[in-house]
Design a protein around this motif. Structure first.
Motif, PDB file in Angstrom:
ATOM      1  N   UNK A  13     -16.371 -13.124   5.922  1.00  0.00           N
ATOM      2  CA  UNK A  13     -16.964 -12.008   5.187  1.00  0.00           C
ATOM      3  C   UNK A  13     -16.134 -10.735   5.340  1.00  0.00           C
ATOM      4  N   UNK A  14     -15.668 -10.482   6.562  1.00  0.00           N
ATOM      5  CA  UNK A  14     -14.859  -9.286   6.802  1.00  0.00           C
ATOM      6  C   UNK A  14     -13.522  -9.383   6.081  1.00  0.00           C
ATOM      7  N   UNK A  15     -12.873 -10.536   6.189  1.00  0.00           N
ATOM      8  CA  UNK A  15     -11.571 -10.723   5.535  1.00  0.00           C
ATOM      9  C   UNK A  15     -11.710 -10.649   4.018  1.00  0.00           C
ATOM     10  N   UNK A  16     -12.781 -11.214   3.485  1.00  0.00           N
ATOM     11  CA  UNK A  16     -13.011 -11.162   2.036  1.00  0.00           C
ATOM     12  C   UNK A  16     -13.196  -9.736   1.546  1.00  0.00           C
ATOM     13  N   UNK A  17     -13.993  -8.964   2.288  1.00  0.00           N
ATOM     14  CA  UNK A  17     -14.194  -7.561   1.914  1.00  0.00           C
ATOM     15  C   UNK A  17     -12.889  -6.783   2.051  1.00  0.00           C
ATOM     16  N   UNK A  18     -12.165  -7.021   3.131  1.00  0.00           N
ATOM     17  CA  UNK A  18     -10.897  -6.314   3.358  1.00  0.00           C
ATOM     18  C   UNK A  18      -9.901  -6.603   2.244  1.00  0.00           C
ATOM     19  N   UNK A  19      -9.836  -7.851   1.822  1.00  0.00           N
ATOM     20  CA  UNK A  19      -8.835  -8.201   0.815  1.00  0.00           C
ATOM     21  C   UNK A  19      -9.104  -7.521  -0.516  1.00  0.00           C
ATOM     22  N   UNK A  20     -10.368  -7.275  -0.846  1.00  0.00           N
ATOM     23  CA  UNK A  20     -10.652  -6.561  -2.087  1.00  0.00           C
ATOM     24  C   UNK A  20     -10.012  -5.167  -2.064  1.00  0.00           C
ATOM     25  N   UNK A  21     -10.099  -4.498  -0.918  1.00  0.00           N
ATOM     26  CA  UNK A  21      -9.482  -3.175  -0.795  1.00  0.00           C
ATOM     27  C   UNK A  21      -7.962  -3.267  -0.784  1.00  0.00           C
ATOM     28  N   UNK A  22      -7.428  -4.316  -0.157  1.00  0.00           N
ATOM     29  CA  UNK A  22      -5.966  -4.491  -0.098  1.00  0.00           C
ATOM     30  C   UNK A  22      -5.393  -4.692  -1.492  1.00  0.00           C
ATOM     31  N   UNK A  23      -5.998  -5.579  -2.255  1.00  0.00           N
ATOM     32  CA  UNK A  23      -5.492  -5.858  -3.606  1.00  0.00           C
ATOM     33  C   UNK A  23      -5.522  -4.600  -4.466  1.00  0.00           C
ATOM     34  N   UNK A  24      -6.616  -3.851  -4.393  1.00  0.00           N
ATOM     35  CA  UNK A  24      -6.705  -2.627  -5.185  1.00  0.00           C
ATOM     36  C   UNK A  24      -5.717  -1.576  -4.686  1.00  0.00           C
ATOM     37  N   UNK A  25      -5.527  -1.486  -3.377  1.00  0.00           N
ATOM     38  CA  UNK A  25      -4.563  -0.530  -2.823  1.00  0.00           C
ATOM     39  C   UNK A  25      -3.159  -0.812  -3.332  1.00  0.00           C
ATOM     40  N   UNK A  26      -2.751  -2.080  -3.306  1.00  0.00           N
ATOM     41  CA  UNK A  26      -1.401  -2.436  -3.760  1.00  0.00           C
ATOM     42  C   UNK A  26      -1.198  -2.095  -5.229  1.00  0.00           C
ATOM     43  N   UNK A  27      -2.147  -2.499  -6.059  1.00  0.00           N
ATOM     44  CA  UNK A  27      -2.010  -2.245  -7.491  1.00  0.00           C
ATOM     45  C   UNK A  27      -2.110  -0.778  -7.844  1.00  0.00           C
ATOM     46  N   UNK A  28      -3.085  -0.089  -7.225  1.00  0.00           N
ATOM     47  CA  UNK A  28      -3.300   1.316  -7.548  1.00  0.00           C
ATOM     48  C   UNK A  28      -2.154   2.187  -7.049  1.00  0.00           C
ATOM     49  N   UNK A  29      -1.569   1.848  -5.905  1.00  0.00           N
ATOM     50  CA  UNK A  29      -0.427   2.621  -5.396  1.00  0.00           C
ATOM     51  C   UNK A  29       0.736   2.556  -6.377  1.00  0.00           C
ATOM     52  N   UNK A  30       0.995   1.368  -6.891  1.00  0.00           N
ATOM     53  CA  UNK A  30       2.098   1.203  -7.839  1.00  0.00           C
ATOM     54  C   UNK A  30       1.846   1.992  -9.115  1.00  0.00           C
TER      55      UNK A  30
END
Length: 199
Positions: A13-30
């Motif tokens: 559950x923690x990793x799943x929630x974390x990955x949602x933020x990671x994916x958005x961070x990578x795309x949004x930063x670019x």
């Protein structure tokens, strides 16, 4: 449910929630870097306002990614101490590089970007967001090197009941890590694109 099942569920559950933020961070930063580049070159106010708007959302998302990532680190040490004791000397090296090189550099330059508005030359300020973007991808790369080792253990030997790293290059070039990195990179751009299009 026994303790092992609960530990697995908690980490999933923690990793799943974390990955949602990671994916958005990578795309949004670019995308944020591209929008700020457009604003810096064109000088148009609309692009500058877009940069500030999406930048605020990026910062909030980044903070949430840090919080969930820290919880994952605690769970690795508390719930999975056997794994870290047995294999931590190997996959821990990639995690250490991610923390010391990528994450700290990324956070430092993001802080300069946040507080550098109207204080730095516009080209220097633009360079900051590109460093943040590149180090975000470096951070993702080293995390996926650690994860790739857990999926496909390479470059190690067993000594005294623990794993010892013998070939750092093999761990970095691990096919499981390489495939995952490109998958996450493309996925992040898609998530960031949909997020920005939905705004």
């Amino acid at each position: 449910m026994d303790t092992l099942d609960l530990a697995r569920l908690q980490f999933a559950l923690t990793a799943g929630a974390h990955f949602l933020f990671v994916a958005l961070t990578l795309g949004l930063a670019t995308l944020l870097a591209v929008v700020q580049t457009t604003a810096t070159i064109s000088g148009k106010d609309v692009h500058l306002r877009m940069t500030r708007f999406w930048g605020q959302l990026y910062i909030i998302n980044y903070a949430m990614g840090i919080v969930t990532g820290l919880v994952m680190e605690f769970q690795l040490g508390l719930s999975w101490s056997g794994l870290t004791n047995y294999a931590g000397d190997v996959f821990g090296s990639a995690l250490a590089i991610e923390t010391l090189v990528a994450f700290f550099v990324e956070s430092t330059f993001l802080g300069l970007w946040i507080f550098g508005w109207n204080k730095l030359n516009r080209w220097a300020h633009l360079a900051l967001i590109w460093v943040v973007t590149l180090t975000a991808y470096a951070s993702a790369f080293w995390i996926l090197v650690a994860n790739g080792f857990l999926q496909n253990p390479v470059g190690h030997v067993v000594e005294g009941g623990r794993l010892r790293l013998t070939d750092f290059g093999a761990m970095v070039a691990n096919p499981a890590a390489q495939a995952a990195f490109w998958h996450v990179l493309v996925g992040g751009l898609i998530v960031g694109g949909f997020f920005m299009a939905g705004g």
